[in-house]
Motif scaffolding. Structure first.
Motif, PDB file in Angstrom:
ATOM      1  N   ALA A  10       0.836  -1.210   0.000  1.00 44.64           N
ATOM      2  CA  ALA A  10       0.000   0.000   0.000  1.00 44.64           C
ATOM      3  C   ALA A  10       0.866   1.254   0.000  1.00 44.64           C
ATOM      4  O   ALA A  10       0.596   2.215  -0.744  1.00 44.64           O
ATOM      5  N   VAL A  11       1.922   1.268   0.813  1.00 44.17           N
ATOM      6  CA  VAL A  11       2.834   2.422   0.854  1.00 44.17           C
ATOM      7  C   VAL A  11       3.516   2.593  -0.492  1.00 44.17           C
ATOM      8  O   VAL A  11       3.570   3.697  -1.045  1.00 44.17           O
ATOM      9  N   THR A  12       4.021   1.505  -1.049  1.00 44.97           N
ATOM     10  CA  THR A  12       4.727   1.561  -2.330  1.00 44.97           C
ATOM     11  C   THR A  12       3.807   2.054  -3.446  1.00 44.97           C
ATOM     12  O   THR A  12       4.186   2.922  -4.235  1.00 44.97           O
ATOM     13  N   GLU A  13       2.596   1.530  -3.509  1.00 47.09           N
ATOM     14  CA  GLU A  13       1.654   1.953  -4.547  1.00 47.09           C
ATOM     15  C   GLU A  13       1.283   3.420  -4.395  1.00 47.09           C
ATOM     16  O   GLU A  13       1.174   4.146  -5.391  1.00 47.09           O
ATOM     17  N   LEU A  14       1.099   3.884  -3.167  1.00 49.08           N
ATOM     18  CA  LEU A  14       0.798   5.294  -2.949  1.00 49.08           C
ATOM     19  C   LEU A  14       1.957   6.159  -3.428  1.00 49.08           C
ATOM     20  O   LEU A  14       1.756   7.149  -4.141  1.00 49.08           O
ATOM     21  N   MET A  15       3.175   5.783  -3.067  1.00 48.82           N
ATOM     22  CA  MET A  15       4.353   6.547  -3.470  1.00 48.82           C
ATOM     23  C   MET A  15       4.481   6.623  -4.986  1.00 48.82           C
ATOM     24  O   MET A  15       4.880   7.655  -5.523  1.00 48.82           O
ATOM     25  N   GLY A  17       2.229   6.910  -7.080  1.00 44.90           N
ATOM     26  CA  GLY A  17       1.266   7.865  -7.614  1.00 44.90           C
ATOM     27  C   GLY A  17       1.528   9.305  -7.237  1.00 44.90           C
ATOM     28  O   GLY A  17       0.781  10.198  -7.652  1.00 44.90           O
ATOM     29  N   LEU A  18       2.573   9.570  -6.459  1.00 45.40           N
ATOM     30  CA  LEU A  18       2.881  10.931  -6.019  1.00 45.40           C
ATOM     31  C   LEU A  18       4.013  11.515  -6.853  1.00 45.40           C
ATOM     32  O   LEU A  18       4.976  10.825  -7.163  1.00 45.40           O
ATOM     33  N   ASP A  19       3.908  12.800  -7.172  1.00 51.70           N
ATOM     34  CA  ASP A  19       4.948  13.466  -7.947  1.00 51.70           C
ATOM     35  C   ASP A  19       5.875  14.312  -7.091  1.00 51.70           C
ATOM     36  O   ASP A  19       6.952  14.687  -7.527  1.00 51.70           O
ATOM     37  N   ASP A  20       5.440  14.638  -5.875  1.00 42.43           N
ATOM     38  CA  ASP A  20       6.240  15.521  -5.039  1.00 42.43           C
ATOM     39  C   ASP A  20       6.687  14.814  -3.772  1.00 42.43           C
ATOM     40  O   ASP A  20       6.273  13.701  -3.491  1.00 42.43           O
ATOM     41  N   PHE A  21       7.555  15.463  -3.038  1.00 44.52           N
ATOM     42  CA  PHE A  21       8.060  14.896  -1.797  1.00 44.52           C
ATOM     43  C   PHE A  21       6.999  14.993  -0.709  1.00 44.52           C
ATOM     44  O   PHE A  21       6.299  16.011  -0.598  1.00 44.52           O
ATOM     45  N   ARG A  22       6.877  13.939   0.087  1.00 43.43           N
ATOM     46  CA  ARG A  22       5.925  13.892   1.194  1.00 43.43           C
ATOM     47  C   ARG A  22       6.609  13.313   2.422  1.00 43.43           C
ATOM     48  O   ARG A  22       7.475  12.458   2.321  1.00 43.43           O
ATOM     49  N   SER A  23       6.155  13.768   3.582  1.00 44.15           N
ATOM     50  CA  SER A  23       6.677  13.217   4.833  1.00 44.15           C
ATOM     51  C   SER A  23       5.998  11.885   5.125  1.00 44.15           C
ATOM     52  O   SER A  23       4.945  11.569   4.556  1.00 44.15           O
ATOM     53  N   ALA A  24       6.571  11.120   6.032  1.00 49.62           N
ATOM     54  CA  ALA A  24       5.962   9.852   6.433  1.00 49.62           C
ATOM     55  C   ALA A  24       4.573  10.097   7.012  1.00 49.62           C
ATOM     56  O   ALA A  24       3.636   9.331   6.748  1.00 49.62           O
ATOM     57  N   GLN A  25       4.422  11.166   7.782  1.00 53.36           N
ATOM     58  CA  GLN A  25       3.112  11.484   8.366  1.00 53.36           C
ATOM     59  C   GLN A  25       2.095  11.801   7.271  1.00 53.36           C
ATOM     60  O   GLN A  25       0.949  11.357   7.328  1.00 53.36           O
ATOM     61  N   LEU A  30      -2.566  10.060   3.998  1.00 57.66           N
ATOM     62  CA  LEU A  30      -3.165   9.724   2.703  1.00 57.66           C
ATOM     63  C   LEU A  30      -3.664   8.280   2.689  1.00 57.66           C
ATOM     64  O   LEU A  30      -4.732   7.994   2.130  1.00 57.66           O
ATOM     65  N   LEU A  31      -2.901   7.390   3.281  1.00 59.58           N
ATOM     66  CA  LEU A  31      -3.338   5.991   3.359  1.00 59.58           C
ATOM     67  C   LEU A  31      -4.627   5.880   4.162  1.00 59.58           C
ATOM     68  O   LEU A  31      -5.551   5.161   3.771  1.00 59.58           O
ATOM     69  N   LYS A  32      -4.710   6.590   5.278  1.00 60.17           N
ATOM     70  CA  LYS A  32      -5.927   6.576   6.096  1.00 60.17           C
ATOM     71  C   LYS A  32      -7.119   7.129   5.312  1.00 60.17           C
ATOM     72  O   LYS A  32      -8.216   6.573   5.375  1.00 60.17           O
ATOM     73  N   GLU A  64      11.979  17.446   9.218  1.00 64.43           N
ATOM     74  CA  GLU A  64      11.699  16.032   8.975  1.00 64.43           C
ATOM     75  C   GLU A  64      12.245  15.603   7.623  1.00 64.43           C
ATOM     76  O   GLU A  64      12.596  16.439   6.797  1.00 64.43           O
ATOM     77  N   ASN A  65      12.287  14.311   7.411  1.00 63.22           N
ATOM     78  CA  ASN A  65      12.642  13.765   6.106  1.00 63.22           C
ATOM     79  C   ASN A  65      11.391  13.723   5.245  1.00 63.22           C
ATOM     80  O   ASN A  65      10.286  13.498   5.742  1.00 63.22           O
ATOM     81  N   VAL A  66      11.574  13.930   3.953  1.00 59.52           N
ATOM     82  CA  VAL A  66      10.482  13.779   2.994  1.00 59.52           C
ATOM     83  C   VAL A  66      10.952  12.827   1.900  1.00 59.52           C
ATOM     84  O   VAL A  66      12.153  12.720   1.631  1.00 59.52           O
ATOM     85  N   TYR A  67       9.985  12.150   1.268  1.00 59.94           N
ATOM     86  CA  TYR A  67      10.283  11.046   0.358  1.00 59.94           C
ATOM     87  C   TYR A  67       9.535  11.206  -0.953  1.00 59.94           C
ATOM     88  O   TYR A  67       8.432  11.747  -0.999  1.00 59.94           O
ATOM     89  N   ARG A  68      10.147  10.663  -2.023  1.00 61.29           N
ATOM     90  CA  ARG A  68       9.519  10.631  -3.342  1.00 61.29           C
ATOM     91  C   ARG A  68      10.135   9.484  -4.130  1.00 61.29           C
ATOM     92  O   ARG A  68      11.323   9.200  -3.999  1.00 61.29           O
ATOM     93  N   MET A  69       9.313   8.832  -4.948  1.00 61.04           N
ATOM     94  CA  MET A  69       9.850   7.766  -5.796  1.00 61.04           C
ATOM     95  C   MET A  69      10.902   8.367  -6.724  1.00 61.04           C
ATOM     96  O   MET A  69      10.737   9.468  -7.240  1.00 61.04           O
ATOM     97  N   CYS A  70      11.981   7.633  -6.924  1.00 61.41           N
ATOM     98  CA  CYS A  70      13.043   8.084  -7.827  1.00 61.41           C
ATOM     99  C   CYS A  70      12.575   7.992  -9.269  1.00 61.41           C
ATOM    100  O   CYS A  70      12.058   6.960  -9.682  1.00 61.41           O
ATOM    101  N   ALA A  71      12.779   9.051 -10.003  1.00 61.36           N
ATOM    102  CA  ALA A  71      12.530   8.995 -11.439  1.00 61.36           C
ATOM    103  C   ALA A  71      13.804   8.577 -12.162  1.00 61.36           C
ATOM    104  O   ALA A  71      13.763   8.058 -13.262  1.00 61.36           O
ATOM    105  N   ARG A  72      14.929   8.785 -11.513  1.00 57.77           N
ATOM    106  CA  ARG A  72      16.222   8.510 -12.132  1.00 57.77           C
ATOM    107  C   ARG A  72      17.019   7.605 -11.213  1.00 57.77           C
ATOM    108  O   ARG A  72      17.129   7.846 -10.022  1.00 57.77           O
ATOM    109  N   ARG A  73      17.570   6.545 -11.757  1.00 55.52           N
ATOM    110  CA  ARG A  73      18.429   5.650 -10.990  1.00 55.52           C
ATOM    111  C   ARG A  73      19.828   6.247 -10.926  1.00 55.52           C
ATOM    112  O   ARG A  73      20.243   7.007 -11.787  1.00 55.52           O
ATOM    113  N   GLY A  74      20.556   5.881  -9.927  1.00 54.78           N
ATOM    114  CA  GLY A  74      21.920   6.365  -9.787  1.00 54.78           C
ATOM    115  C   GLY A  74      21.977   7.686  -9.045  1.00 54.78           C
ATOM    116  O   GLY A  74      20.961   8.266  -8.652  1.00 54.78           O
TER     117      GLY A  74
END
Length: 128
Positions: A10-15, A17-25, A30-32, A64-74
């Protein structure tokens, strides 16, 4: 990464679909909203595992840390809008050359670095 549970999926699928950085909270919230029951600790552990695998980018902000799926490897860097959070992934040989030269000048070896540039994107700048 650890075993792919329903919650981690669920976390991976949500990530994905996101284009911007989001915090864990924010991800947890969003999952809730989507009716998915995932504990906040599971969100943090999943994001950490994804970051270690190189699947998500992590920005370490003051609060805090914020996260986003990588569009570019490396190895890459980011240009991030301070207002809306929009981010562009960058590569730059000049930054890499500068980091190596500074390390060598001070007698350091095996140096890692992270470069994040923050500013206002064009749409946010025109709204200001």
């Amino acid at each position: 990464m650890q075993r792919m549970t329903r919650q981690r999926q669920a976390v991976t699928e949500l990530m994905e679909g996101l284009d911007d950085f989001r915090s864990a909270q924010q991800i947890h919230d969003l999952l809730k909203e989507r009716g998915q029951t995932v504990g906040l600790a599971t969100v943090y552990r999943t994001l950490q595992a994804l970051a270690e695998a190189g699947t998500v980018d992590v920005l370490r902000l003051e609060e805090e840390n914020v996260y986003r799926m990588c569009a570019r490897r490396g190895h890459h860097h980011h240009l991030v809008c301070r207002s809306c959070g929009n981010a562009v992934e960058l590569t730059g040989p000049e930054v890499e050359d500068w980091a190596k030269a500074i390390a060598k000048e001070h007698g350091f070896v095996d140096v890692d670095h992270t470069v994040e540039l923050f500013g206002l994107c064009a749409p946010c700048a025109s709204d200001a």
